[in-house]
Scaffold this motif. Structure first.
Motif, mmCIF file in Angstrom:
data_model
loop_
_atom_site.group_PDB
_atom_site.id
_atom_site.type_symbol
_atom_site.label_atom_id
_atom_site.label_comp_id
_atom_site.label_asym_id
_atom_site.label_seq_id
_atom_site.Cartn_x
_atom_site.Cartn_y
_atom_site.Cartn_z
ATOM 1 N N ASN A 20 23.854 81.747 -88.466
ATOM 2 C CA ASN A 20 22.768 81.401 -89.372
ATOM 3 C C ASN A 20 23.069 80.080 -90.102
ATOM 4 O O ASN A 20 23.345 80.071 -91.295
ATOM 5 C CB ASN A 20 22.568 82.553 -90.366
ATOM 6 N N TYR A 21 23.032 79.002 -89.344
ATOM 7 C CA TYR A 21 23.250 77.682 -89.926
ATOM 8 C C TYR A 21 22.101 76.761 -89.550
ATOM 9 O O TYR A 21 21.501 76.908 -88.480
ATOM 10 C CB TYR A 21 24.542 77.053 -89.367
ATOM 11 N N THR A 22 21.837 75.802 -90.416
ATOM 12 C CA THR A 22 20.905 74.716 -90.101
ATOM 13 C C THR A 22 21.724 73.459 -89.849
ATOM 14 O O THR A 22 22.614 73.131 -90.634
ATOM 15 C CB THR A 22 19.936 74.481 -91.283
ATOM 16 N N LYS A 63 16.676 82.058 -97.450
ATOM 17 C CA LYS A 63 17.865 82.597 -96.782
ATOM 18 C C LYS A 63 18.582 81.525 -95.951
ATOM 19 O O LYS A 63 19.676 81.744 -95.468
ATOM 20 C CB LYS A 63 17.475 83.778 -95.883
ATOM 21 N N LYS A 64 17.937 80.392 -95.783
ATOM 22 C CA LYS A 64 18.557 79.307 -95.006
ATOM 23 C C LYS A 64 19.300 78.365 -95.940
ATOM 24 O O LYS A 64 18.861 77.253 -96.216
ATOM 25 C CB LYS A 64 17.489 78.556 -94.215
ATOM 26 N N ASP A 96 12.547 78.623 -96.621
ATOM 27 C CA ASP A 96 13.165 79.929 -96.399
ATOM 28 C C ASP A 96 14.467 79.983 -97.200
ATOM 29 O O ASP A 96 15.457 79.352 -96.837
ATOM 30 C CB ASP A 96 13.445 80.103 -94.897
ATOM 31 N N THR A 112 14.500 72.664 -96.311
ATOM 32 C CA THR A 112 14.876 73.857 -95.553
ATOM 33 C C THR A 112 14.903 75.080 -96.454
ATOM 34 O O THR A 112 14.369 76.144 -96.106
ATOM 35 C CB THR A 112 16.270 73.654 -94.911
#
Ligand code: UP5
Ligand code: MG
Length: 199
Positions: free
Chosen positions: A31-33, A88-89, A86, A82
């Motif tokens: 779970n990474y951007t 959570k991001k 969201d 980002t």
């Protein structure tokens, strides 16, 4: 309002070490951007009405590091957008930054207290392999800096300005090093192990 501080992994390594390739694989499984500072600068260069287009173009061709004021604003904006979409991001791979003292100071000035740097993921790769990968990519990438002349300069900048930043983080025990000269999958196996452990 309790919003998480962004959790950041800096991704560093020489030109062509495979930072972008590995970041793409990370976001598939974790779970990474992924935010590539170089990609953000190239997008800003191409943006109509940008006052920095020419400057960025010159710095990139010359393998020089763009003044941090420009880069940090692009990074901050990308993180904010980002997280607004969201909440959570809040975990980011910041690829290709910080590259020098100016970058690091700019980060500390703007982001210290507003983001947590968990560690540095360092793709360790010989200069020879780096050059060969970039020249190979240059056949089709269209990147203005994937030619021998620009590459020489990128390498010099990396050795002179970026390696000392990695050394600073090493002294703080914050560097996770991966041997990046192997195949994409071999490298990713190590990357995965690091992220499984560090979260
Ligand atoms: N490839 C990847 N992994 C491989 C593997 N294991 N085996 C065989 N081949 C592999 O990969 C490069 C090439 O190698 C690709 O063809 C890939 O398929 C292959 P890539 O994943 O793109 O490597 P990466 O490390 O991301 O290389 P990149 O060229 O993007 O690194 P740079 O750090 O040089 O480029 P960046 O885009 O970060 O910066 C470009 C310029 O922008 C800088 O020189 C600077 O002028 C400017 N800049 C700033 O001023 N400030 C910043 O904060 C950031 C950039
Ligand atoms: Mg890249």
């Amino acid at each position: 309002l309790l919003m998480m501080n962004p959790q950041v992994v800096f991704v560093l390594g020489g030109p062509g070490a495979g930072k972008g390739t590995q970041c793409s694989k990370i976001v598939e499984g974790f779970n990474y951007t992924h935010l590539s500072a170089g990609d953000l600068l190239r997008a800003e260069r191409a943006r109509e009405g940008s006052e920095y287009g020419m400057l960025i173009d010159n710095y990139i061709k010359e393998g020089q590091i763009v003044p941090v004021k420009i880069t940090i604003n692009l990074l901050r904006k990308a993180m904010e957008e980002t997280m607004q979409k969201d909440e959570k991001k809040y975990r980011f791979l910041i690829d290709g930054f910080p590259r020098n003292e100016d970058n690091l100071q700019g980060w500390n000035t703007v982001m210290e207290g507003n983001a947590d740097v968990k560690f540095v993921l360092f793709f360790d790769c010989s200069i020879e392999v780096c050059i060969n990968r970039c020249l190979e990519r240059g056949k089709s990438s269209g990147r203005t800096d994937d030619n021998r002349e620009s590459l020489e300069k990128r390498i010099q900048t990396y050795l002179k300005s970026t390696q000392p930043i990695i050394e600073q983080y090493k002294k703080l025990g914050k560097v996770r090093t991966v041997d990046a000269s192997r195949t994409v999958d071999q490298v990713f196996a190590d990357v995965k192990a690091i992220l499984d452990k560090e979260g």
